[in-house]
Motif scaffolding. Structure first.
Motif, PDB file in Angstrom:
ATOM      1  N   GLY A 102       0.790  -1.220   0.000  1.00 53.58           N
ATOM      2  CA  GLY A 102       0.000   0.000   0.000  1.00 53.58           C
ATOM      3  C   GLY A 102       0.819   1.265   0.000  1.00 53.58           C
ATOM      4  N   VAL A 103       2.109   1.168   0.015  1.00 48.85           N
ATOM      5  CA  VAL A 103       2.985   2.345   0.017  1.00 48.85           C
ATOM      6  C   VAL A 103       3.798   2.329  -1.275  1.00 48.85           C
ATOM      7  CG1 VAL A 103       4.842   3.575   1.188  1.00 48.85           C
ATOM      8  CG2 VAL A 103       3.120   2.339   2.526  1.00 48.85           C
ATOM      9  N   GLN A 104       3.709   3.440  -1.983  1.00 53.04           N
ATOM     10  CA  GLN A 104       4.441   3.536  -3.239  1.00 53.04           C
ATOM     11  C   GLN A 104       5.855   4.039  -2.956  1.00 53.04           C
ATOM     12  OE1 GLN A 104       2.572   6.003  -6.153  1.00 53.04           O
ATOM     13  NE2 GLN A 104       4.033   5.467  -7.784  1.00 53.04           N
ATOM     14  N   MET A 105       6.807   3.196  -3.242  1.00 56.24           N
ATOM     15  CA  MET A 105       8.213   3.519  -2.996  1.00 56.24           C
ATOM     16  C   MET A 105       8.903   3.842  -4.320  1.00 56.24           C
ATOM     17  SD  MET A 105       8.681   3.117   0.300  1.00 56.24           S
ATOM     18  CE  MET A 105      10.450   2.912   0.425  1.00 56.24           C
ATOM     19  N   PRO A 106       9.860   4.732  -4.279  1.00 56.72           N
ATOM     20  CA  PRO A 106      10.610   5.004  -5.516  1.00 56.72           C
ATOM     21  C   PRO A 106      11.389   3.762  -5.939  1.00 56.72           C
ATOM     22  CG  PRO A 106      11.693   6.037  -3.649  1.00 56.72           C
ATOM     23  CD  PRO A 106      10.372   5.524  -3.143  1.00 56.72           C
TER      24      PRO A 106
END
Length: 282
Positions: free
Chosen positions: A103-107
């Motif tokens: 659920g977390v968009q990471m680079p």
């Protein structure tokens, strides 16, 4: 940077404190030569100005087998470095995946660094030569021991005859006296004595028995091969030069005339070959 069998690693090279600002390493030859042999062997690499090579990698070229060359070592290092780079890249990407959170968009992670190019085979060969110079005393000792063991020969083939010390029951000197002409045996003994002393005279190192100078054209020496006659200008009673002596033996022909005759004969041969080829083609 040090080139090892499986990978490459970086090392620090401090700058020279003087005005030259040249990089130097703690295990350079000028520093290692000041230590005793025990501490010199602790340093793992052979240095050049920019790169270094691990001694274990250079040891791959010490074998006395066919195909054991710098090109083969270069191919081997490329294969090993590529496999190690792929292993580390997979480990790096797998480690980056552990930081992903649902659920977390990471680079996106940074791509793995490029593989360091393996130096050329010429650089490997030159580095191996530098490493060989560090073992020059050991190599000299091995060569001397090999030359010293020439005097004890177990087997020898000469003039179609074979000498075996175990079956003949004679020494080499006794066998030479029985089976070989005196002149041939004497020449062989001279060669063995010079080899045992580590001296192998070449054509230029041979000296004249009359004037004790080198037997070269510059010192006034020559040999007429058809008649096997030798000439020494210093000891010649008629004070002739080499050209005059050769002209007399050749029937009055000088070197220029001999060269012209050879060229004329070669032209005739070429014309005959050309005529034969033309007939066959027609």
């Amino acid at each position: 940077m040090i080139i090892t069998i499986s990978s490459s690693r970086y090392t620090n090279k401090p700058f020279c404190p003087s005005s030259c600002t040249k990089k130097c390493a703690s295990w350079s030859a000028s520093i290692r030569s000041q230590l005793d042999l025990d501490h010199q062997l602790l340093f793992p690499a052979v240095l050049t100005y920019r790169l270094s090579c691990d001694r274990k990698a250079l040891a791959q070229m010490k074998g006395r087998t066919l195909g054991n060359s710098a090109s083969r070592l270069h191919s081997f290092l490329v294969e090993q470095h590529t496999a190690e780079w792929m292993r580390r890249s997979i480990h790096y990407l797998n480690t980056c995946r552990k930081f992903e959170v649902a659920g977390v968009q990471m680079p996106p992670p940074q791509p793995p660094p490029q593989m360091v190019t393996v130096p050329s085979s010429g650089w490997l060969l030159s580095t191996y030569v530098l490493e060989s110079f560090t073992r020059i005393e050991e190599l000299k000792a091995k060569v001397t021991s090999i030359f010293g063991s020439i005097s004890v020969i177990e087997h020898l083939s000469l003039l179609g005859l074979t000498f075996c010390r175990a079956t003949s029951g004679m020494t080499l000197d006794q066998w030479l006296k029985v089976n070989v002409p005196k002149t041939t045996g004497w020449r062989l003994q001279i060669k063995m004595a010079s080899a045992a002393a580590g001296v192998f005279p070449t054509r230029r190192d041979r000296t004249c028995t009359l004037c004790s100078q080198r037997t070269t054209r510059a010192t006034g020496h020559s040999m007429h091969r058809p008649t096997r006659q030798s000439f020494c200008q210093v000891s010649d009673p008629q004070n002739r030069t080499v050209e005059q002596w050769l002209t007399e033996l050749r029937g009055g022909k000088t070197e220029k005339e001999m060269l012209r005759d050879r060229q004329r004969v070669s032209r005739k041969k070429k014309k005959k070959k050309a005529a034969i080829l033309n007939k066959k083609s027609s």
